[in-house]
Scaffold this motif. Structure first.
Motif, PDB file in Angstrom:
ATOM      1  N   CYS A 106     -10.604  -5.501  -7.769  1.00  9.17           N
ATOM      2  CA  CYS A 106      -9.260  -6.009  -7.234  1.00  9.17           C
ATOM      3  C   CYS A 106      -8.156  -5.166  -7.564  1.00  9.17           C
ATOM      4  O   CYS A 106      -6.919  -5.637  -7.432  1.00  9.17           O
ATOM      5  N   THR A 107      -8.354  -3.919  -7.914  1.00  6.90           N
ATOM      6  CA  THR A 107      -7.223  -3.231  -8.767  1.00  6.90           C
ATOM      7  C   THR A 107      -6.661  -2.491  -7.337  1.00  6.90           C
ATOM      8  O   THR A 107      -6.886  -2.557  -6.367  1.00  6.90           O
ATOM      9  N   ASP A 108      -5.513  -1.400  -7.865  1.00 11.68           N
ATOM     10  CA  ASP A 108      -4.763  -0.873  -6.887  1.00 11.68           C
ATOM     11  C   ASP A 108      -4.414   0.624  -7.102  1.00 11.68           C
ATOM     12  O   ASP A 108      -3.555   1.271  -6.662  1.00 11.68           O
ATOM     13  N   VAL A 122      -6.476   4.535  -8.338  1.00 14.10           N
ATOM     14  CA  VAL A 122      -7.802   5.564  -8.562  1.00 14.10           C
ATOM     15  C   VAL A 122      -8.259   5.592  -9.847  1.00 14.10           C
ATOM     16  O   VAL A 122      -9.271   5.347  -9.978  1.00 14.10           O
ATOM     17  N   ARG A 170     -10.043   2.336 -10.426  1.00 15.73           N
ATOM     18  CA  ARG A 170     -11.264   1.991  -9.402  1.00 15.73           C
ATOM     19  C   ARG A 170     -12.610   2.928 -10.258  1.00 15.73           C
ATOM     20  O   ARG A 170     -13.583   2.380 -10.140  1.00 15.73           O
ATOM     21  N   SER A 180     -10.308  -3.191  -1.187  1.00 14.93           N
ATOM     22  CA  SER A 180      -9.229  -2.118  -1.416  1.00 14.93           C
ATOM     23  C   SER A 180      -8.705  -2.561  -0.163  1.00 14.93           C
ATOM     24  O   SER A 180      -9.100  -2.969   1.162  1.00 14.93           O
ATOM     25  N   SER A 209      -0.470   3.629  -2.452  1.00 16.87           N
ATOM     26  CA  SER A 209      -0.750   2.502  -2.971  1.00 16.87           C
ATOM     27  C   SER A 209       0.001   1.494  -2.035  1.00 16.87           C
ATOM     28  O   SER A 209       0.951   1.807  -1.174  1.00 16.87           O
ATOM     29  N   CYS A 210      -0.156   0.063  -2.104  1.00 14.64           N
ATOM     30  CA  CYS A 210       0.588  -0.783  -1.458  1.00 14.64           C
ATOM     31  C   CYS A 210       1.818  -0.815  -1.971  1.00 14.64           C
ATOM     32  O   CYS A 210       3.007  -0.943  -1.110  1.00 14.64           O
TER      33      CYS A 210
END
Ligand SMILES: [Zn+2]
Ligand SMILES: [Zn+2]
Lengths: 97, 288, 288, 97
Positions: free
Chosen positions: C134-136, C138, C141, C159, C194-195
């Motif tokens: 649930c990371t944000d 690269v 991941r 993602s 990214s968000c």
């Protein structure tokens, strides 16, 4: 014979050994329209709890019928003439939340 | 954000909403529209919990909450009704959800309603821009739709049971169907399952309720996207994690509720009896 | 429930989990398997919040939580990170999520970890039955996938950004790909959003995170359903509320991580540099 | 000429005026494989930010290519020979959460 893909959802699959889809070959002289198909399903494919599918001689209320993912009301409803390869879905509406 | 700094969104709000303000089709004008919007969430269960929380997070100005008068949080709700908590078991669901919303975003004005019944449904629906049907029974689903049909209030209707979910818009435009257009008669009660009787995996209503919030945010902020769930229904099969969208009919002229010659009067209609299958509308009887 | 009353599920738990115990393919044996399961949620943001809460609601026995060491709740998180709250702005995200989980289901054992880094990733992944990515970013991941690949820990990777989401299983079976099998090289950093930089509508990670929980529950309870997201990827387009599932490759023999002649050593690998595009694995250089 | 349906996702649609799908007719002698199609897209359809699609003469890392919803690695990858009516998708992987 006409080959159709039948799909069942919203719980109706319980009537068909929990199969959500099945291919059927139906005789094209006796099963020409969806109305005929409903009768064919009732007599040939369903073993028990017919009331979950049929009520008062017709499809029970609360089932949405789809012809190739389109509401049957947009394509002649029970008079729709089945075509080779059609996907016919019977989806029971859900009320939980 | 987004170039045009907007005087009517204050600095604190810009920070709070910054991640959605960055979306080009949303932007400051979308935020302002959300903040002026009034949404009614009917049912604070497995659908209503995530729907109300995401609406609150996004900054919908006013959120109305309503459930059955005596519906309190039970332990068996907690696996899917994330706005509630162990400490609030026994608390009224509307009150419990209101606390969760306030904790997440104190900007949101919350309107708590005692009940959504035939006698007040029309008045309630008429005072909101959008209604979310997050109920869990046949009678309520007809009542919510009827109230939205007569007041022309767009209705996002979600439902879930077992591992299945469904989502569609009703009453969105003059051409949109209402629930009765699609389902003129209720199913026999022997064919109706509820989450209480048939069970449900918690994330299944979670997915549908979250999508209700997403569609609501897009609608209220006028994102003007190409397609939505007007006259389309999303079918979710959680057992295989698959989704399909099917095309459904437009408004039906002969509909008992939104049709041209409808005589249905909501306050006088016996929704419970209708849902039990005891009574259906008999046009001939009415004509006599 | 379900006929066979099971002595190892106590009465209070039967009530709490009754609605999922009613699902035939789940039932008491599914519940027991969940209660013995250990899941690691990496990242407590827009994906991790709903994922962790639904896992907790369902009664997963042990939930490990980890995020960046100094990642605290910010106001701009609240529109999508529903496990947090205004009162916990400034609180460490792992601590904040742990509070939310405890409030929902105090049965769950929570393991809070300080960090997920090259030096502890393998040890962490190896002690769980399932990892949720649930990371944000690269670098994380690749690190999460590498740790799961080397320890053969199934990985549900979600993602989201803007109005788009993706979800798939990695490392589920010996034939399943890892993240590097699909994406051997990182994208140029100019192409990575990214968000925080590109924005996101809150319910978009909400839908994906909730689906992560659903897939996790099905997997851990051994529901033995016909299909899952092993070698299939779900693509979600929130702008039109449409989903599709696509077929992806099996494990790649030449993969830098899970391939036969992999020489990648996680503790020594420069993930940040790799993600910035500065460095990629040069087999020839290694061979010299 | 071969008619193809191109689909772009995960942000790549920004390169194509935010169109997520488009039908194209490509000359079959010069655009025979997906490798040719990538070059055709680069030269004919993309007006700016070519680096979001191409890097070092080939598709940039982080793009999943699908032939009729199947990973191109399962069907010859860049050497896949395009067929009339194929749906070719270019999906940028997402990293946010
Ligand atoms: Zn109607
Ligand atoms: Zn690999």
């Amino acid at each position: 014979m006409t080959t159709l893909e039948l799909q069942f959802g919203g719980g109706l699959e319980a009537l068909f050994s929990h199969k959500k889809q099945m291919e059927v070959r139906v005789p094209d002289e006796s099963v020409r329209t969806i109305k005929d198909l409903i009768e064919y399903i009732r007599t040939t494919l369903i073993r028990e709890r017919h009331d979950m599918f049929i009520s008062q001689g017709t499809l029970r209320p609360g089932i949405l019928v789809l012809v190739n993912d389109v509401d049957w009301e947009l394509v002649d409803a029970r008079e729709y003439v089945l075509k080779e390869g059609d996907h016919i879905s019977f989806i029971s509406t859900l009320h939980g939340g | 954000m987004n170039g045009d700094s907007n005087p009517s969104i204050n600095a604190s709000d810009v920070e709070r909403y910054s991640r959605q303000l960055l979306i080009p089709q949303f932007g400051p004008s979308g935020q302002q529209k959300l903040e002026k919007s009034r949404v009614l969430v009917v049912g604070l269960g497995g659908l209503g919990c995530p729907a109300a929380l995401y609406l609150a997070g996004a900054g919908v100005g006013t959120i109305g909450l309503v459930d059955r008068p005596n519906d309190v949080v039970e332990k068996s709700n907690l696996h899917r009704q994330l706005a509630h908590s162990e400490a609030r078991i026994g608390t009224n669901k509307v009150a419990s959800a209101a606390i969760a919303i306030q904790m997440l975003n104190s900007n949101v004005a919350i309107e708590k309603h005692e009940s959504f019944e035939p006698k007040n449904a029309v008045q309630l629906a008429s005072s909101y821009n959008l209604v979310l049907d997050c109920t869990d029974n046949v009678a309520s689903r007809y009542l919510v739709s009827d109230a939205c049909a007569v007041t022309k209030t767009p209705l996002l209707s979600g439902s879930a049971i077992g591992t299945d979910g469904q989502l569609t818009f009703y009453c969105k435009t003059a051409d949109s169907p209402c629930y009765r257009c699609i389902f003129p008669k209720p199913p026999p009660s022997s064919c109706v399952g509820s989450c209480d009787s048939a069970g449900v995996l918690g994330p299944v209503p979670g997915v549908i309720g979250t999508l209700q919030a997403l569609e609501a945010i897009k609608f209220l902020s006028c994102m003007n996207l190409t397609e939505d769930l007007d006259r389309r229904m999303l079918l979710f099969d959680g057992s295989t994690c698959t989704f399909r969208t099917v095309k459904i009919r437009s408004r039906v002229n002969g509909c008992d509720m939104c049709g041209e010659s409808s005589q249905l009067e909501i306050p006088a209609f016996d929704y419970e009896g209708f849902a039990r299958g005891g009574k259906s509308i008999d046009k001939k009887a009415l004509d006599v």
